[in-house]
Design a protein around this motif. Sequence first.
Motif, PDB file in Angstrom:
ATOM      1  N   GLY A 185       0.773  -1.234   0.000  1.00 34.14           N
ATOM      2  CA  GLY A 185       0.000   0.000   0.000  1.00 34.14           C
ATOM      3  C   GLY A 185       0.802   1.280   0.000  1.00 34.14           C
ATOM      4  N   ASP A 186       2.126   1.186   0.189  1.00 30.60           N
ATOM      5  CA  ASP A 186       2.984   2.375   0.230  1.00 30.60           C
ATOM      6  C   ASP A 186       3.732   2.533  -1.091  1.00 30.60           C
ATOM      7  OD1 ASP A 186       2.278   2.831   2.881  1.00 30.60           O
ATOM      8  OD2 ASP A 186       3.975   1.647   3.644  1.00 30.60           O
ATOM      9  N   VAL A 187       3.836   3.747  -1.580  1.00 31.31           N
ATOM     10  CA  VAL A 187       4.656   4.027  -2.758  1.00 31.31           C
ATOM     11  C   VAL A 187       6.117   4.081  -2.329  1.00 31.31           C
ATOM     12  CG1 VAL A 187       5.244   5.759  -4.495  1.00 31.31           C
ATOM     13  CG2 VAL A 187       2.837   5.222  -4.013  1.00 31.31           C
ATOM     14  N   VAL A 188       6.941   3.201  -2.890  1.00 28.50           N
ATOM     15  CA  VAL A 188       8.355   3.146  -2.514  1.00 28.50           C
ATOM     16  C   VAL A 188       9.263   3.627  -3.639  1.00 28.50           C
ATOM     17  CG1 VAL A 188       8.030   1.323  -0.815  1.00 28.50           C
ATOM     18  CG2 VAL A 188       8.487   0.702  -3.202  1.00 28.50           C
ATOM     19  N   LEU A 189       8.706   3.804  -4.831  1.00 26.62           N
ATOM     20  CA  LEU A 189       9.512   4.251  -5.959  1.00 26.62           C
ATOM     21  C   LEU A 189       8.578   4.818  -7.018  1.00 26.62           C
ATOM     22  CD1 LEU A 189      12.477   4.214  -7.074  1.00 26.62           C
ATOM     23  CD2 LEU A 189      11.877   2.071  -8.213  1.00 26.62           C
ATOM     24  N   ALA A 190       9.017   5.877  -7.691  1.00 24.33           N
ATOM     25  CA  ALA A 190       8.231   6.454  -8.781  1.00 24.33           C
ATOM     26  C   ALA A 190       9.192   7.083  -9.780  1.00 24.33           C
ATOM     27  CB  ALA A 190       7.252   7.505  -8.244  1.00 24.33           C
ATOM     28  N   TYR A 191       8.905   6.871 -11.051  1.00 28.48           N
ATOM     29  CA  TYR A 191       9.738   7.517 -12.069  1.00 28.48           C
ATOM     30  C   TYR A 191       8.957   7.647 -13.372  1.00 28.48           C
ATOM     31  CZ  TYR A 191      10.755   2.518 -12.991  1.00 28.48           C
ATOM     32  OH  TYR A 191      10.663   1.163 -13.204  1.00 28.48           O
ATOM     33  N   GLU A 192       9.377   8.608 -14.180  1.00 28.09           N
ATOM     34  CA  GLU A 192       8.833   8.760 -15.523  1.00 28.09           C
ATOM     35  C   GLU A 192       9.682   7.937 -16.470  1.00 28.09           C
ATOM     36  OE1 GLU A 192       7.873  12.126 -18.967  1.00 28.09           O
ATOM     37  OE2 GLU A 192       8.862  12.728 -17.094  1.00 28.09           O
ATOM     38  N   GLY A 273       9.055  10.483  -4.140  1.00 30.20           N
ATOM     39  CA  GLY A 273       8.846  11.537  -3.159  1.00 30.20           C
ATOM     40  C   GLY A 273       8.423  12.856  -3.744  1.00 30.20           C
ATOM     41  N   GLN A 274       8.270  12.923  -5.079  1.00 32.81           N
ATOM     42  CA  GLN A 274       7.909  14.183  -5.722  1.00 32.81           C
ATOM     43  C   GLN A 274       6.481  14.203  -6.253  1.00 32.81           C
ATOM     44  OE1 GLN A 274      10.965  15.614  -8.494  1.00 32.81           O
ATOM     45  NE2 GLN A 274      12.384  14.120  -7.624  1.00 32.81           N
ATOM     46  N   LEU A 275       5.782  13.073  -6.180  1.00 35.19           N
ATOM     47  CA  LEU A 275       4.409  13.044  -6.669  1.00 35.19           C
ATOM     48  C   LEU A 275       3.459  13.570  -5.597  1.00 35.19           C
ATOM     49  CD1 LEU A 275       4.223   9.572  -8.447  1.00 35.19           C
ATOM     50  CD2 LEU A 275       4.766  11.804  -9.446  1.00 35.19           C
ATOM     51  N   ALA A 279      -1.657  11.389  -6.489  1.00 39.71           N
ATOM     52  CA  ALA A 279      -1.040  10.510  -7.472  1.00 39.71           C
ATOM     53  C   ALA A 279      -0.586   9.206  -6.811  1.00 39.71           C
ATOM     54  CB  ALA A 279       0.147  11.215  -8.136  1.00 39.71           C
ATOM     55  N   GLU A 280       0.025   9.318  -5.638  1.00 35.15           N
ATOM     56  CA  GLU A 280       0.420   8.120  -4.913  1.00 35.15           C
ATOM     57  C   GLU A 280      -0.807   7.308  -4.520  1.00 35.15           C
ATOM     58  OE1 GLU A 280       3.077   8.747  -1.689  1.00 35.15           O
ATOM     59  OE2 GLU A 280       4.720   9.463  -2.989  1.00 35.15           O
ATOM     60  N   MET A 281      -1.881   7.988  -4.143  1.00 38.93           N
ATOM     61  CA  MET A 281      -3.106   7.293  -3.765  1.00 38.93           C
ATOM     62  C   MET A 281      -3.703   6.536  -4.947  1.00 38.93           C
ATOM     63  SD  MET A 281      -5.217   6.387  -1.464  1.00 38.93           S
ATOM     64  CE  MET A 281      -4.709   7.461  -0.090  1.00 38.93           C
ATOM     65  N   LEU A 282      -3.622   7.120  -6.136  1.00 40.32           N
ATOM     66  CA  LEU A 282      -4.135   6.446  -7.331  1.00 40.32           C
ATOM     67  C   LEU A 282      -3.407   5.126  -7.556  1.00 40.32           C
ATOM     68  CD1 LEU A 282      -5.850   6.410  -9.935  1.00 40.32           C
ATOM     69  CD2 LEU A 282      -4.015   7.744 -11.033  1.00 40.32           C
ATOM     70  N   ASN A 303       0.714  15.328 -16.664  1.00 42.65           N
ATOM     71  CA  ASN A 303       1.791  15.723 -15.760  1.00 42.65           C
ATOM     72  C   ASN A 303       1.453  15.208 -14.368  1.00 42.65           C
ATOM     73  OD1 ASN A 303       3.855  16.849 -14.304  1.00 42.65           O
ATOM     74  ND2 ASN A 303       3.471  18.954 -14.940  1.00 42.65           N
ATOM     75  N   LEU A 304       1.842  13.985 -14.068  1.00 41.09           N
ATOM     76  CA  LEU A 304       1.495  13.373 -12.788  1.00 41.09           C
ATOM     77  C   LEU A 304       2.181  14.074 -11.627  1.00 41.09           C
ATOM     78  CD1 LEU A 304      -0.306  11.005 -11.916  1.00 41.09           C
ATOM     79  CD2 LEU A 304       1.744   9.576 -11.833  1.00 41.09           C
ATOM     80  N   GLU A 305       3.264  14.775 -11.905  1.00 42.54           N
ATOM     81  CA  GLU A 305       3.950  15.524 -10.845  1.00 42.54           C
ATOM     82  C   GLU A 305       3.104  16.688 -10.344  1.00 42.54           C
ATOM     83  OE1 GLU A 305       8.018  16.388 -12.510  1.00 42.54           O
ATOM     84  OE2 GLU A 305       7.069  15.169 -14.069  1.00 42.54           O
ATOM     85  N   ASP A 306       2.181  17.133 -11.169  1.00 42.79           N
ATOM     86  CA  ASP A 306       1.344  18.271 -10.809  1.00 42.79           C
ATOM     87  C   ASP A 306      -0.006  17.823 -10.252  1.00 42.79           C
ATOM     88  OD1 ASP A 306       0.639  21.066 -10.750  1.00 42.79           O
ATOM     89  OD2 ASP A 306      -0.633  20.679 -12.477  1.00 42.79           O
ATOM     90  N   SER A 307      -0.651  16.857 -10.943  1.00 43.97           N
ATOM     91  CA  SER A 307      -1.967  16.399 -10.504  1.00 43.97           C
ATOM     92  C   SER A 307      -2.324  15.109 -11.232  1.00 43.97           C
ATOM     93  CB  SER A 307      -3.038  17.461 -10.780  1.00 43.97           C
ATOM     94  OG  SER A 307      -3.339  17.505 -12.161  1.00 43.97           O
ATOM     95  N   THR A 308      -3.452  14.519 -10.859  1.00 42.36           N
ATOM     96  CA  THR A 308      -3.935  13.315 -11.528  1.00 42.36           C
ATOM     97  C   THR A 308      -4.942  13.648 -12.621  1.00 42.36           C
ATOM     98  OG1 THR A 308      -5.626  13.053  -9.813  1.00 42.36           O
ATOM     99  CG2 THR A 308      -3.568  11.832  -9.521  1.00 42.36           C
TER     100      THR A 308
END
Length: 352
Positions: A185-192, A273-275, A279-282, A303-308
């Motif tokens: 349930g936790d976001v541990v990594l995110a990248y484009e 850590g930048q989303l 976005a992490e909840m999605l 732009n997922l960094e800004d919003s969903t």
Amino acid sequence: MLSLSAPDSSLLARSTPFVRLLSEAAAEIGVSLEMDGEYGFVGRLVDKDGRGYPIFGKSLGLNSDAAAHLAADKEYTARWLAASGLPTPNGQLVFNSTYCVRMALRNAETAARLPGKSVAASFGEKHGWPVILKPNTGSEGRDIRLCTDAVHLAVELDRALSSDEILRIEPCIPGRDYRVLVLDGDVVLAYERIPLSVTGDGTTPLGDLIDAALATLRKRHRGSKIAADDPRVLRRLAADGHDLGTILTAGKKQRLLDNANLSTGGALRDLTGQLPPEAEMLASRAAVSLGLRIAGVDILAPNLEDSTNGATVLEVNSAPGLDYFATAAPQNWLRARAIVTRMLRARLGSGT
């Protein structure tokens, strides 16, 4: 006979980065790792009480078999996520004749309902062109085809159905490509993910530029999984009016594939850590909805960094690897190992 033992330096040297990450993580938490000495593909973790936990490829057994099978089926995944109120692409399945004949032997009524090629063009007319054609259970961007009109789709359908029994057609959704790794349930990594591309210099043909890019990729990852004359590359070049002999003007970029999978040479931009929280909840909702403890959630968004806003959950991978992230930059290795260590602790702590 399968023989499992602690991986020696020779096996680690020729294994995937994921096996090396496993070896380091297992040593860190004080458990044993045993792998097959031939390919380093199957193995097991052995805890301090002697209990074994099988490993198969990138799968450590964190996910149940039902959840993993569900996530592997793109059509069922899309329907499941949509029923959970999550944004996901519309789609249309197409079955080849071999599958329909085999199904008819088991259940003639079901076989009669399976859609064939005749439904394909109407999907494109309804949802707009271009459309994406992909294997319903494919992975790593395998055989993804961008079809620009009904004639193009018919040609690609014939080609694809000669090797895959079930295909899925989807609208071509615009947006940037993101991978979000979710663990319990936790976001541990995110990248484009940025598609494989080359940049012209005004003198070198595209074929030579591609060969050089793939040589670099092979050196980093023990194989690039594509070649300069890969049909997917040739189709992408042709769609842009180019071929392997084209010389691009200096500084002009040429995209080589219609997907941004790292396994086929895509680059990444770390966004951990930048989303924003939504976005992490999605991503977390997608993984939890499918019953996955570990999941790589693929999201397309402006732009997922800004919003969903405009975001779509494209696919969910139940056995995401960390090979390409770990080797993309020197500082990534320790972060990837920390994630694998957490995965091992979660697996060994589950008692299953």
